[in-house]
Design a protein around this motif. Sequence first.
Motif, PDB file in Angstrom:
ATOM      1  N   PRO A  97      -0.940   3.621  29.238  1.00 44.51           N
ATOM      2  CA  PRO A  97      -0.137   4.194  28.151  1.00 44.51           C
ATOM      3  C   PRO A  97       1.013   5.070  28.642  1.00 44.51           C
ATOM      4  O   PRO A  97       2.050   5.175  27.975  1.00 44.51           O
ATOM      5  N   ARG A  98       0.838   5.664  29.818  1.00 47.88           N
ATOM      6  CA  ARG A  98       1.881   6.537  30.353  1.00 47.88           C
ATOM      7  C   ARG A  98       3.121   5.747  30.748  1.00 47.88           C
ATOM      8  O   ARG A  98       4.255   6.240  30.609  1.00 47.88           O
ATOM      9  N   GLU A  99       2.930   4.510  31.223  1.00 48.37           N
ATOM     10  CA  GLU A  99       4.058   3.752  31.767  1.00 48.37           C
ATOM     11  C   GLU A  99       4.583   2.649  30.854  1.00 48.37           C
ATOM     12  O   GLU A  99       5.596   2.031  31.166  1.00 48.37           O
ATOM     13  N   MET A 100       3.901   2.402  29.722  1.00 49.80           N
ATOM     14  CA  MET A 100       4.375   1.371  28.807  1.00 49.80           C
ATOM     15  C   MET A 100       5.329   1.964  27.770  1.00 49.80           C
ATOM     16  O   MET A 100       5.119   3.070  27.294  1.00 49.80           O
ATOM     17  N   PRO A 101       6.371   1.212  27.390  1.00 51.48           N
ATOM     18  CA  PRO A 101       7.360   1.715  26.429  1.00 51.48           C
ATOM     19  C   PRO A 101       6.950   1.519  24.966  1.00 51.48           C
ATOM     20  O   PRO A 101       7.690   1.915  24.064  1.00 51.48           O
ATOM     21  N   VAL A 102       5.789   0.887  24.738  1.00 46.26           N
ATOM     22  CA  VAL A 102       5.288   0.642  23.382  1.00 46.26           C
ATOM     23  C   VAL A 102       3.815   1.045  23.342  1.00 46.26           C
ATOM     24  O   VAL A 102       3.207   1.314  24.385  1.00 46.26           O
ATOM     25  N   PRO A 103       3.193   1.100  22.160  1.00 43.25           N
ATOM     26  CA  PRO A 103       1.766   1.438  22.088  1.00 43.25           C
ATOM     27  C   PRO A 103       0.907   0.491  22.900  1.00 43.25           C
ATOM     28  O   PRO A 103       1.291  -0.653  23.174  1.00 43.25           O
ATOM     29  N   THR A 104      -0.278   0.970  23.276  1.00 38.54           N
ATOM     30  CA  THR A 104      -1.152   0.190  24.149  1.00 38.54           C
ATOM     31  C   THR A 104      -2.554   0.058  23.550  1.00 38.54           C
ATOM     32  O   THR A 104      -3.011   0.899  22.788  1.00 38.54           O
ATOM     33  N   LEU A 105      -3.214  -1.012  23.964  1.00 39.90           N
ATOM     34  CA  LEU A 105      -4.566  -1.340  23.522  1.00 39.90           C
ATOM     35  C   LEU A 105      -5.494  -1.372  24.721  1.00 39.90           C
ATOM     36  O   LEU A 105      -5.105  -1.825  25.801  1.00 39.90           O
TER      37      LEU A 105
END
Length: 287
Positions: A196-204
């Motif tokens: 989640p820290r490195e993704m530009p969108v929400p994460t699952l």
Amino acid sequence: MKKGKVLRELLRQEGIITAPGVTTPLFARVAEERGFKVLFVTGAGLANMNFGLPDYGLVTMSENLELVKRINDNTDLPLIVDIDDGYGNPMNVYRTLREFSRLDLGAVILEDQKAPKRCGHFEDHVVIPIPDMVNKIKAAREGSLDPDLVLFARTDAIAVNGIEDALERGKAYAEAGADVIFIEAPRTVEQMARIPREMPVPTLINLVEGGKTPMLKNRELEKLGFKVVLYANAPLKACIKGMQNLLDYLLENGTTDGCDGELMIPSPERHELTHKQFYMDLQRRYK
């Protein structure tokens, strides 16, 4: 309100979304009745429950579509629907999205495994090149008839090339149009924290009992930054265990007397879940 819009609003709100896996219409009704807001239609669970098969991509698009339609017709909740690899190349993905997006589902998950796909917590994964998956995401976007449908993109690259490649893929898939990124089967809390820290969108995140990902509690996952957590096949496994216990009792005691409310739900609760009273009233109305 359309289910895609409901899910998009939930993604914007504070708090993690817990989505239990459902494999039948009745499972969906039970989960809705218990208070969940989003449900996950698990590909592994559909294969297990409805065909007695393992999660090796053995269920066809049309078989999956029919099962998903039955589930969707029996719940008002948004569904996150597993469509495996889209059942082929970008042209197949385009057609798959045309079919699924007609149903007002909520979301689909498209993954980057090479056929035959397999459960993310199995072994021997193979992933397609990043440009090929990017094209699938673009085809999914173009093929969807529902502009509110949420597109989750999944990568199984950790099992193949490690966390760095998985993170690179997640960023590329988000840039291609994915609304939520699903990096399957991180091995450590440190890997989990990076997603989640490195993704530009929400994460699952997908938690599998006895699987490869540490079983953190939901509040810990939320603190790391995850927006959605799946418990894909826990309900299915619980139902199998419950059935085994009931059948063992029957073999040992020669009766099911006394099991209501203990090893099985009482009949009135079953009738309520299946809307018996509604159909009784309907029958009277048309006599």
